[in-house]
Design an enzyme around this catalytic site. Sequence first.
Site, PDB file in Angstrom:
ATOM      1  N   PRO A   1       0.854  -1.192   0.000  1.00 39.76           N
ATOM      2  CA  PRO A   1       0.000   0.000   0.000  1.00 39.76           C
ATOM      3  C   PRO A   1       0.886   1.236   0.000  1.00 39.76           C
ATOM      4  O   PRO A   1       1.786   1.355   0.837  1.00 39.76           O
ATOM      5  CB  PRO A   1      -0.788  -0.131   1.304  1.00 39.76           C
ATOM      6  CG  PRO A   1       0.070  -0.984   2.190  1.00 39.76           C
ATOM      7  CD  PRO A   1       0.840  -1.904   1.285  1.00 39.76           C
TER       8      PRO A   1
ATOM      9  N   GLN B   1      -6.303  -1.332   3.336  1.00 39.38           N
ATOM     10  CA  GLN B   1      -5.482  -0.948   4.484  1.00 39.38           C
ATOM     11  C   GLN B   1      -6.147   0.191   5.241  1.00 39.38           C
ATOM     12  O   GLN B   1      -6.507   1.219   4.651  1.00 39.38           O
ATOM     13  CB  GLN B   1      -4.073  -0.517   4.091  1.00 39.38           C
ATOM     14  CG  GLN B   1      -3.216  -0.318   5.347  1.00 39.38           C
ATOM     15  CD  GLN B   1      -1.814   0.156   5.092  1.00 39.38           C
ATOM     16  OE1 GLN B   1      -1.624   1.266   4.611  1.00 39.38           O
ATOM     17  NE2 GLN B   1      -0.832  -0.665   5.434  1.00 39.38           N
TER      18      GLN B   1
ATOM     19  N   CYS C   1       3.247   3.617   9.190  1.00 39.34           N
ATOM     20  CA  CYS C   1       3.437   4.907   8.531  1.00 39.34           C
ATOM     21  C   CYS C   1       3.978   5.938   9.524  1.00 39.34           C
ATOM     22  O   CYS C   1       3.413   6.116  10.608  1.00 39.34           O
ATOM     23  CB  CYS C   1       2.124   5.400   7.938  1.00 39.34           C
ATOM     24  SG  CYS C   1       2.277   6.978   7.062  1.00 39.34           S
TER      25      CYS C   1
ATOM     26  N   HIS D   1       7.876  -4.223   7.761  1.00 35.45           N
ATOM     27  CA  HIS D   1       8.858  -3.360   7.106  1.00 35.45           C
ATOM     28  C   HIS D   1      10.114  -3.425   7.967  1.00 35.45           C
ATOM     29  O   HIS D   1      10.104  -2.987   9.117  1.00 35.45           O
ATOM     30  CB  HIS D   1       8.329  -1.937   7.017  1.00 35.45           C
ATOM     31  CG  HIS D   1       9.213  -1.006   6.249  1.00 35.45           C
ATOM     32  ND1 HIS D   1       8.723   0.050   5.520  1.00 35.45           N
ATOM     33  CD2 HIS D   1      10.551  -0.962   6.086  1.00 35.45           C
ATOM     34  CE1 HIS D   1       9.732   0.694   4.947  1.00 35.45           C
ATOM     35  NE2 HIS D   1      10.851   0.090   5.296  1.00 35.45           N
TER      36      HIS D   1
ATOM     37  N   GLY E   1      10.456  -3.748   2.551  1.00 35.10           N
ATOM     38  CA  GLY E   1      11.467  -2.725   2.795  1.00 35.10           C
ATOM     39  C   GLY E   1      12.721  -2.920   1.964  1.00 35.10           C
ATOM     40  O   GLY E   1      13.458  -3.890   2.159  1.00 35.10           O
TER      41      GLY E   1
ATOM     42  N   GLY F   1       7.469  -2.629  -2.813  1.00 34.35           N
ATOM     43  CA  GLY F   1       6.896  -1.295  -2.734  1.00 34.35           C
ATOM     44  C   GLY F   1       7.258  -0.423  -3.909  1.00 34.35           C
ATOM     45  O   GLY F   1       6.739  -0.588  -5.005  1.00 34.35           O
ATOM     46  N   ARG F   2       8.198   0.507  -3.684  1.00 31.82           N
ATOM     47  CA  ARG F   2       8.527   1.478  -4.726  1.00 31.82           C
ATOM     48  C   ARG F   2       9.011   0.837  -6.015  1.00 31.82           C
ATOM     49  O   ARG F   2       8.742   1.343  -7.102  1.00 31.82           O
ATOM     50  CB  ARG F   2       9.564   2.469  -4.193  1.00 31.82           C
ATOM     51  CG  ARG F   2       8.976   3.527  -3.266  1.00 31.82           C
ATOM     52  CD  ARG F   2      10.067   4.347  -2.610  1.00 31.82           C
ATOM     53  NE  ARG F   2      10.803   3.572  -1.629  1.00 31.82           N
ATOM     54  CZ  ARG F   2      11.957   3.946  -1.099  1.00 31.82           C
ATOM     55  NH1 ARG F   2      12.534   5.066  -1.491  1.00 31.82           N
ATOM     56  NH2 ARG F   2      12.556   3.207  -0.181  1.00 31.82           N
TER      57      ARG F   2
END
Length: 332
Positions: A13, A66, A96, A167, A208, A229-230
Amino acid sequence: MQRFQSYRFTVAPMMDWTDTHCRVFHRLLSRRARLYTEMLTTGAIIRGDRARLLGFDASEHPVALQLGGSDPADLATSAKIGEDFGYDEINMNVGCPSDRVQDGRFGACLMAEPDLVADCVAAMKQAVCVPVTVKCRIGIDDQEPEIALQTISRAVVAAGADALVVHARKAWLKGLSPKENRDIPPLDYGLVYRLKAAMPDVPIIINGGIGSIAEAKAHLQHVDGVMLGRAAYQEPWRLLDADSDLFGDPGPQRSMKDAIEAFIPYVERELARGIRLHAMTRHLVGAFHAVPGARAFRRHLAEHAVKPGAIATVLRDAMDLVAERIEASVAA
């Protein structure tokens, strides 16, 4: 490790990124990836425009919602609303690090309140039948990660959590920005591996700094699942190999060009509903890597997809620029 196939590969997310248009595109790249919404707060869901916030395309399944919040009753209500909308999983954000999230008493600051997180999980489990999971960090600020991660993991599992996404970095809430928290605190994958060894019956997903499907495959020697993720968002071409490399299944598309061609009917349908072209094409800027014409593709979308009334022809024209440059390079 093979008992938890549904969590084997997931796309994280990501705020402002993993909206429904992004998820539809990612589903065209992988049939097997589990997709996640951006974090949505309980207040927004309970009091906001639910159809706009929670609506999603049927092709996205399996897709998880989420939630951000810390009130057990509000989380239970929001989880039930999400289940009624058809989500396959409810995930609680305990990772977060943004200031806005801290002010609202949710996200990574909840690492300091494992009993409250457990109460939230228990309330959601009572409210829904779909899996309830938690995404956390390995600790915050001056916490000792080995203790912090074990403490919150055992608390939420005892409360009924069906899986943990970790993460593998601390979040420094005092002194680092949210952006810095994505890169500066060192990764500790070994700690997540040890958590899995200590909790063999709980699906553990690692997140992560994972930059490729090859790296994901290596992590799967130690944990049940990997969350990209990214790398998945900024370099979506990586997802083309996810199904074959991680599941032994052929992917839905052979190439990024095929995936974008498959995306165009969805784009045309959403345009007819009044969605602007840029809202969809903004997720495609990283589609081509080291391909002649990739820059021209990005430039064309940046200049033309943002214009009022822009139609799918803009995307087709951008694709033609890539194809033309490829042909030109081969001819040369």
